[in-house]
Design an enzyme around this catalytic site. Structure first.
Site, short mmCIF file in Angstrom:
data_model
loop_
_atom_site.label_atom_id
_atom_site.label_comp_id
_atom_site.label_asym_id
_atom_site.label_seq_id
_atom_site.Cartn_x
_atom_site.Cartn_y
_atom_site.Cartn_z
N ASP A 103 -1.75 12.77 -6.14
CA ASP A 103 -0.98 12.17 -7.75
C ASP A 103 -1.62 10.24 -8.16
OD1 ASP A 103 -0.13 10.13 -5.19
OD2 ASP A 103 1.33 10.45 -5.48
N GLU A 104 -2.86 10.46 -7.45
CA GLU A 104 -3.02 9.08 -8.09
C GLU A 104 -4.39 9.19 -8.51
OE1 GLU A 104 -2.54 7.06 -4.12
OE2 GLU A 104 -4.26 5.67 -4.84
N1 DCP Z 1 1.99 12.59 1.80
C1 DCP Z 1 2.68 13.09 2.81
N2 DCP Z 1 2.82 12.95 3.81
C2 DCP Z 1 2.78 11.88 3.99
C3 DCP Z 1 1.95 10.61 2.75
C4 DCP Z 1 2.18 11.64 1.76
O1 DCP Z 1 2.67 14.60 2.91
N3 DCP Z 1 2.33 10.84 5.70
C5 DCP Z 1 2.24 13.54 0.95
C6 DCP Z 1 3.48 13.55 -0.25
C7 DCP Z 1 4.12 12.61 -1.17
C8 DCP Z 1 2.37 12.85 -1.92
O2 DCP Z 1 1.58 12.74 -0.50
O3 DCP Z 1 4.54 12.60 -2.39
C9 DCP Z 1 1.69 11.61 -2.12
O4 DCP Z 1 1.91 10.73 -1.84
P1 DCP Z 1 1.86 8.73 -1.79
O5 DCP Z 1 2.00 7.55 -0.68
O6 DCP Z 1 1.98 8.41 -3.24
O7 DCP Z 1 3.87 8.57 -2.18
P2 DCP Z 1 4.98 9.46 -2.91
O8 DCP Z 1 4.39 9.88 -4.15
O9 DCP Z 1 5.62 10.34 -2.30
O10 DCP Z 1 5.71 7.86 -3.15
P3 DCP Z 1 5.71 6.79 -4.12
O11 DCP Z 1 6.69 6.53 -4.75
O12 DCP Z 1 5.97 5.58 -2.94
O13 DCP Z 1 4.52 6.62 -4.36
CA CA Z 2 2.57 8.21 -4.98
CA CA Z 3 -0.01 7.88 -3.65
#
Ligand code: DCP
Ligand code: CA
Ligand code: CA
Length: 370
Positions: free
Chosen positions: A115-116
């Site tokens: 996602d990055e």
């Molecule tokens: N992920 C995971 N376990 C983790 C961290 C992340 O499975 N400990 C997965 C789920 C997230 C994705 O990776 O959706 C992307 O991680 P991010 O750290 O970017 O977190 P999010 O996109 O969920 O939230 P944010 O809005 O803080 O970016």
């Molecule tokens: Ca994210």
């Molecule tokens: Ca991320």
């Protein structure tokens, strides 16, 4: 003629609560509820951890990485809370489309996770941060209009600052940190906020009375070397000062694979449809990342769950689904000729990447996308 000299303009994009946001896309009814995406281990009903959750669930205190049982306890008073199993393939298909959008905005880009991504906007913005901001805004609108997803964008003089800018305002943020603002931006933050500092390094730093990023930036380099060694010591200080020379570039190491479970166990090549779809997925992923592969492998998981791998190095790099499929088929044929293994799951793996030359040329890139 360009005027940017040595300074760069880097943009970081990170999708908000990504897996949970993807789930909300296909379930209109859960949009206003706490949504928790879970990695069930399968050992008992609720064993496993939280992958991520939407911001409504975060407001209650749910976080990535906590046990599912703990998340259920936190949300026990909330009848509406939704717990869903992780569906990585679905999120990957969305991620691939987003990455395809991103790479239309710069020829220099780097995907860092599902996602990055980073884009180097130095040529596009030519040192003008207002122009970079406009591009950031356009990217957000395009992702929202085409995929219905929000993201957070950060813009700065390097990857480190762009990433930390993106993280600093979430969800749906757009944050610009100019070279002059790097130190005022970083200095007051707790050291734990600095990219790459985990709980152990944080604790060690706190013991040295280094609490804020500014404290670390001002700390004696030799003292840091004594504590953290010749590599990490100077690295920590440079990062704390906001210095990061790492270029935005597609990585060519690594591998990726796709695996499916067959409807029926088999000891012959009776899975052409599944194989074809795997190879299409892999090929699309190569295209998204601007890569070709020089090695194709197959994975065969037998009915008693043993995994066998075979791979072949090619004379020239490939990327089309047809070419990958042809190689994989050859490998499966000789695999089945070796003996009567009953196969339950099959997979295809590619590695030994090279960058796709055509991606380096803007005009041809557009042809390629059409
Ligand atoms: N992920 C995971 N376990 C983790 C961290 C992340 O499975 N400990 C997965 C789920 C997230 C994705 O990776 O959706 C992307 O991680 P991010 O750290 O970017 O977190 P999010 O996109 O969920 O939230 P944010 O809005 O803080 O970016
Ligand atoms: Ca994210
Ligand atoms: Ca991320």
């Amino acid at each position: 003629m360009t005027f940017h000299g040595n300074s760069r303009t880097v943009l970081a994009v990170d999708l908000d609560y990504f897996f949970a946001q993807c789930e909300q896309l296909r379930r209109a009814d859960i949009k206003d509820k706490p949504v928790v995406v879970c990695v069930y281990s399968g050992r008992s009903k609720d064993s496993g951890v939280v992958s991520t959750c939407n911001y409504i669930a975060r407001n209650f205190g749910v976080r990535s990485g906590i046990p599912i049982t703990q998340a259920k306890k936190i949300l026990s008073g909330n009848q509406a809370a939704v717990f869903l199993p992780i569906d990585r393939e679905y999120y990957e298909s969305i991620s691939e489309r987003i990455m395809a959008i991103l790479r239309t905005h710069s020829t220099l880009w780097e995907q860092v996770s599902i996602d990055e991504a980073y884009l180097d906007l130095t040529p596009e913005a030519n040192g003008d941060l207002d122009l970079a901001k406009e591009i950031g805004y356009k990217i957000k609108i395009e992702i929202l209009e085409k995929e219905n997803l929000t993201c957070s964008v950060g813009i700065g003089p390097n990857k480190l600052i762009a990433k930390m800018a993106a993280d600093s305002v979430k969800p749906n943020g757009l944050t610009i940190v100019s070279s002059e603002m790097v130190r005022p931006f970083l200095d007051p933050m707790p050291v734990a906020k600095l990219v790459g500092i985990g709980p152990r390094t944080e604790q060690k730093l706190n013991e040295l009375n280094i609490k804020r990023i500014g404290d670390l930036a001002r700390h004696d380099e030799n003292a840091l070397i004594a504590e953290f060694g010749n590599n990490l010591g100077p690295h920590l200080k440079h990062f704390a000062m906001g210095i990061d020379e790492d270029p935005v570039q597609q990585r060519t190491t690594g591998q990726f694979s796709r695996i499916v479970t067959l409807k029926r166990n088999t000891s012959s090549l009776a899975f052409e449809v599944e194989l074809n779809s795997l190879c299409k997925d892999i090929s699309q992923k190569l295209e998204t990342r601007g890569l070709r592969c020089k090695s194709v492998g197959i994975i065969a998981i037998s009915s008693d769950l043993r995994t066998k791998n075979r791979s072949k190095t090619l004379d020239a790099p490939i990327f089309t689904a047809e070419e990958i499929e042809e190689t994989a088929k050859g490998l499966f044929r000789s695999f089945f000729e070796e003996g009567e293994t009953l196969v339950r799951r099959i997979g295809v793996k590619v590695s030994e990447f090279t960058t796709f030359e055509r991606f380096k040329n803007d005009s041809v890139l557009t042809d390629f996308l059409a």
